[in-house]
Structures are given as C-alpha cells and as structure tokens.
Enzyme design. Structure first.
Site, PDB file in Angstrom:
ATOM      1  N   CYS A 188     -13.436 -21.272  -8.870  1.00 49.01           N
ATOM      2  CA  CYS A 188     -13.148 -19.879  -8.547  1.00 49.01           C
ATOM      3  C   CYS A 188     -13.146 -18.912  -9.728  1.00 49.01           C
ATOM      4  O   CYS A 188     -13.772 -17.841  -9.655  1.00 49.01           O
ATOM      5  CB  CYS A 188     -11.822 -19.785  -7.805  1.00 49.01           C
ATOM      6  SG  CYS A 188     -10.428 -20.484  -8.678  1.00 49.01           S
ATOM      7  N   HIS A 208      -6.743 -14.122  -9.885  1.00 49.22           N
ATOM      8  CA  HIS A 208      -7.035 -15.324 -10.693  1.00 49.22           C
ATOM      9  C   HIS A 208      -8.001 -15.061 -11.843  1.00 49.22           C
ATOM     10  O   HIS A 208      -8.822 -15.918 -12.191  1.00 49.22           O
ATOM     11  CB  HIS A 208      -7.579 -16.453  -9.806  1.00 49.22           C
ATOM     12  CG  HIS A 208      -7.277 -17.815 -10.377  1.00 49.22           C
ATOM     13  ND1 HIS A 208      -7.741 -18.990  -9.833  1.00 49.22           N
ATOM     14  CD2 HIS A 208      -6.565 -18.186 -11.470  1.00 49.22           C
ATOM     15  CE1 HIS A 208      -7.334 -20.025 -10.541  1.00 49.22           C
ATOM     16  NE2 HIS A 208      -6.613 -19.573 -11.550  1.00 49.22           N
TER      17      HIS A 208
END
Length: 630
Positions: A129, A190
């Site tokens: 990710c 993130h």
C-alpha cells in the site's frame, strides 16, 4: 424528418462538445478560450480554427454514418467536473462481480461499470500500500520519490515515524487545490505524518493539497483488534521475550555471583540489568495495548479525535463525513478521495453484514464496502451531483493470499491471475479493478483491455481540472481521457515497470503493432511450501535474499494469450524471444539512467518509532480520547 433533423442536431452538438473536451474546453480546462492546449510533453500547441472545424465536421459525419453517439461534456455550462475517487484496501480483482465473481455481491460497484468504463489491465505501481498510494497521488514510480525501502520494511511501520511522502512531491490534490477545487481525503492515509515533532505535520494530507482530512493516518491491521493475524505485535513480542530472558538470566547470574561472593560484582550493573529486565517484561506484556493506542486512531485535520478507535462505529462516521463534504461543497468544484479501510484485516464489519456472504468474514467485509459505495453514490444523486462528477473506483494492490489462519482465508481472490499482495511482479498483486463513470461524457458499458496504471489518474484529473502536469520532474502516468472516451485506440504506455522495494522484478511491453503484451520477470519470490501459490508462513513474500530466484535469461510471458502467466516462453518456443527481451531491456536501461538518488523514506531511521513524533490526544503516553460524540 423532424426526428432525423433533431438527431443530427444532437449528434452535431455532441461531436462539438467532445472536440472541445479533447482540446481542454469547458469540461477539461477553465481557460477554454485560450489559443492553445497542452501536448503530452507539456508544451503549448496552437491549432487553427480551420483544423478544429474540420475535426468537428469529421466527428459529426462519422457519428451520422456509423450511428455512433460520441461522449459529451456535462450539461452544466462552463463547469469543471467534480472528482470522486474511491480506493479499496487489498481488494482482489476477482472479488468484484463485474470482473467475474459470481458469489460475492457487489451490485453498486458493478453498476459503476455498467454506467461507465471498465479497465481490465489496470496496474498498480507497487504490490503493497504505501508505495502504491504514493505513486497514485504523484503519478510517479515510488522509486523516484523515495517511497520505497531496501531492507524489507516495505510500508511505514508506525504512525510515529519520520518517513513519509516528501514535501517536494506534488500531488494531484495540490494542483487542483491551487485551481480552486475543494479537496478532501476521508479514510486511510499511510503516507506519514511528522518529521521532527508531533505537531509539524510535514507529511500530513493537509500538507499535500487536501483541504480537509478525516480518517486513519496509519492503516488498519490485525493488531488494531488484537486479532489472530498479527502484522507486527507477535514478532515484536517474541523479540522482547527473548531479550527479557537474556537480560533476566544475566541479572540472576550477577546476583548469584554477588550473593555467593564468587565474583566481585558492583551493584550498578546488577541493578541496571534488573531494571532493564523489568522494562522488557513490561513492554512485552503491554505491547498490544501500546500498538492499539499508537497506530489505531482517527484524526480530523490536525487533531486526534478518537484514540484508540471504536471500530463498530467507524463505518458510519466515515460515511457521515463523506455526505457532509459532498453537501458542503456541492456549489463548487471538488475533489474527494475516499480511501476505504475495507478490506484490510482485521476485516471490521458491522453486525448487519456479518454472516451474510458465502465467503466468510472476508466476503462480508467486501459486501459491506460495496454497500458503502452505494450510499456514497446515492448521496451524489440526492445532491444533484451525479452528472457532473467523475467517479473512479480501484484498489491499492491485489488481495493478500497469505492472510489465512488455519483453514480460514481472510484475504482476497485475484481471479485467474498468479500471485497476490506483496509479490513484486506477478499479476495477482498488481492487477486491480479500474472503473470510471462520468454520465454523458464516458460511454456506458465500455471495456478497455489496454495496459493502464493507477499513476494515470494524476495527469487525467489534473488536466480535467484545468491544471498543468508539472514540467520540472518525470511524470510516469499518462492522460487516460482519450482512451476512456474512445478517441484513442491504444494506451500511451508502451513500457510498465514492476518494482519490489528498490529491486526491479518485472517489466511489460505493449507491442501495439502486434497487439501483444509481453512481460519479463527478472526475479521472483520462492513460494512456500514448494508448489504453493504464495509465501505462506511469512506474511508477505520477500523482494530480495535467498528466498528470491534471479532468472537469466528472464522469464518471458505473453499476457495477451496467457494472462495467468502459466507458460514460460523460451527461445525454442518463441521466435521473437531475443527481440522482445532486447526491447524491454533497452527501455529498462533508459529508465534507470533517468533515476536520481533520493532518501529512502521507508529505510533505517526514517521507519522506526520515535516517541516524540507520536500523535497523542493527551499527555504522552496517556493517549486516550473519544471526542467524536462532541
């Protein structure tokens, strides 16, 4: 005759609008009266009025003769489109109905595909990710921005680290914000928060062009719910336990020597080792609680609002925030990125969806996410925003095959494609859903099999929003609009590269004249156990080391005939073997010569927890609050 005249007039109007759209008109560029438009290399090109007239006439003629209905701009005169970008977390391409799944119900995502354009070879720039999301936002391979590692720590490990998306990187949100768009990010980030203090917010979404942020600055993970599948808690507990036993043994040995007077041991090392043993024991005992408070929290802009998260109400909070943003900004152009926490472990699912799917908790979570998509689309309808909003749906990477415990599978299914999340080059980890809908502009039900990339969203939305693609850096994405509306037959991508950390694992070549897509694998992870399709027992496959096989010559596949990468081509079976390998290798060398050294944000000191960078809604370490009800 009146109907024919009316139809011809409609076709003429649509052709005129699509020609305007292609050259940066009202729907793609607020300065539609400017004399020129931007070419792919960013230079201004001037087109004569006669040329434009000829193109419009040609489009109308083809439309009348062939019965085509070219895409048109929004019916809102002079407006730029709104952008609603939906990104799932770890969703497998085979988990969605329109991509072939017949047992998990995804009617709302399927409806987007029916009403828009579906991409079947949509590729993420990384199979995990953090680097994939960095590439998505910047339109650049993550190796260019330093959003990769070289030591195995492939994503940001804590919320309180100094690594993150560098401040000198330009996101599409920043460009559109400068063009007057209301911009927002709801959900997962993130990509880092702070650099030197817990309040400098150097990597924060608001620093990268998002005017509003509500969501989780880190990432969902099993450790947030004390789950049976652990991303870091279990491994850290083992290390702390080993250290505790070693230090405790040393302390006992020193104490025995002191008490028996067999060794002249000073009190200082004895007391220090005893205190250290107590600290290590305490850390191991309360590590799970520390992780939950340190990583699993919600922020609104710069303020922590819920620490730790109360997961059963997170879904409703996120949906409320989406609806609020859309209502608040419906009178102006907006860009909203909804970054779902679904379908990453621990698969937090509300009670209404538990036990409803045929695929256990994972299927329940996918179906709940699809319901969330439907709720968001319903809000667009209610606010009258549907026809002037470009909606995009994708996933950051493929489904996680290693997310299993016992006989239960908690990760996604990647359809016919080999491999999954974390595998640098195999299709299952990087081929993701890609759906665009824009009523009246994009043809409904269109399916495109050309190679495209998540990085393409950057130049596409920038140019649609009236911005200019930066000229001071390499942008690897390509404008998708001509391909989406049907004025281009082929993708602008000839070569796409597939990195695993800083290591180039694979590359594909789109041979347009032959209609084939070739793919080379320079290295591949060794599946465990032998013959399996993933690295079971490891959590994720490695990018380098003794568990990675280097191939010389590289493995060659013809994806146009073998999308599952089942049949390795050799010089004996493929006459074009050496020509294909040589062409791809030439492109790889050209690419690598253009790379500049940058600090790796996921390496070393950038990616270790620093208490002074930890976001906290109280006085550290008492990080606890629930302000959402206020």
């Amino acid at each position: 005759m009146q109907r024919l005249f009316k139809r011809e007039k409609t076709l003429r109007l649509r052709a005129k609008r699509i020609a305007t759209l292609q050259r940066g008109g009202p729907c793609g560029n607020p300065s539609s009266g400017a004399p020129g438009s931007l070419t792919p290399d960013g230079k201004e090109s001037y087109v004569s009025v006669g040329s434009l007239f000829f193109r419009s006439c040609l489009a109308v003629t083809l439309g009348v003769l062939l019965g085509l209905t070219p895409a048109t701009c929004s019916d809102v005169p002079g407006s730029r489109p709104n952008m609603l970008l939906l990104m799932a977390d770890d969703l497998g391409i085979g988990d969605v109905g329109c991509y072939g799944n017949s047992t998990i119900r995804t009617p709302n995502i399927d409806r987007l595909a029916e009403e828009g354009v579906m991409l079947t070879q949509h590729i993420s720039a990384a199979s995990v990710c953090t680097p994939s999301r960095a590439a998505f936002l910047t339109g650049r391979y993550p190796v260019r921005s330093g959003m990769v590692s070289s030591n195995g720590y492939r994503v940001l490990q804590w919320a309180g680290v100094s690594g993150g998306l560098p401040t000198n990187e330009t996101t599409f949100a920043k460009i559109l914000q400068d063009k007057g768009y209301a911009t927002g990010l709801i959900g997962k980030w993130h990509l880092g928060l702070n650099c030197e203090s817990s309040s400098d917010h150097c990597h924060h979404p608001l620093q990268h062009g998002f005017g509003r942020f509500y969501g989780m600055p880190f990432s969902m993970m099993g450790d947030c719910a004390g789950w049976e599948l652990s991303e870091k808690r279990a491994a850290l507990e083992r290390r702390l336990s080993l250290c505790f036993h070693a230090v405790a043994l040393a302390a006992l040995t020193l104490a025995a020597g002191k008490l028996t007077r067999l060794a002249p041991v000073p009190w200082t090392p004895l007391l220090c080792s005893a205190v250290l043993a107590i600290l290590l024991f305490t850390a191991a005992r309360f590590l799970g609680t520390l992780i939950v408070h340190a990583d699993c929290f919600l922020m609104r802009d710069h303020s922590v609002t819920e620490q730790p998260m109360r997961f059963q109400r997170t879904t409703s909070l996120l949906l409320e925030e989406v609806a609020s943003f859309l209502k608040r900004n419906k009178q102006r152009a907006f860009l909203l990125l909804v970054s779902f926490l679904h379908v990453h472990t621990p698969l937090v699912t509300t009670e209404h969806f538990l036990g409803k799917s045929l695929h256990g908790l994972y299927g329940d979570n996918v179906e709940e996410m699809d319901w969330m998509v439907g709720q968001i689309l319903d809000t667009l309808d209610k606010e009258g925003l549907t026809n002037n909003t470009l909606v995009y749906f994708t996933s950051d990477n493929g489904g996680s095959l290693e997310s299993q415990h016992g006989n239960r599978q908690y990760g996604g299914w990647n359809g016919i494609y080999r491999g999954g999340k974390g595998m640098g080059g195999w299709e299952g980890g990087i081929r993701v859903p890609g759906i665009f809908r824009w009523p009246g502009v994009l043809p409904a039900g269109r399916v495109i099999h050309e190679p495209t990339s998540l990085m393409d969203v950057f130049p596409t939305v920038v140019q649609l929003g009236g911005g200019q693609v930066p000229q001071d850096r390499v942008i690897d994405g390509r404008d998708l609009l001509p391909l989406l509306v049907g004025t281009a037959q082929h993708s602008d991508h000839e070569i796409l590269l597939h990195y695993c950390e800083t290591f180039l694992h694979a590359a594909r070549w789109h041979q347009r004249d032959g209609g084939r897509v070739w793919k080379l694998h320079y290295m591949t992870p060794e599946f465990q156990p032998a013959g399996a399709g993933a690295c079971y027992g490891r959590g994720v496959c490695p990018c380098f080391g003794d568990k990675v096989t280097h191939h010389d010559p590289p493995l060659l596949f013809d994806l146009s005939r073998d999308p599952s990468e089942s049949y390795v081509l050799t010089p004996a079976t493929e006459p074009l073997f050496y020509a294909v390998v040589g062409r791809i290798q030439q492109a790889v060398e050209t690419h690598q010569r253009g790379l500049s050294p940058v600090p790796l944000q996921l390496d070393g000191l950038h990616n270790i927890w620093k208490p002074w960078l930890q976001p906290c809604c109280g006085r550290f370490p008492l990080c606890w609050c629930h302000r959402e009800h206020d």
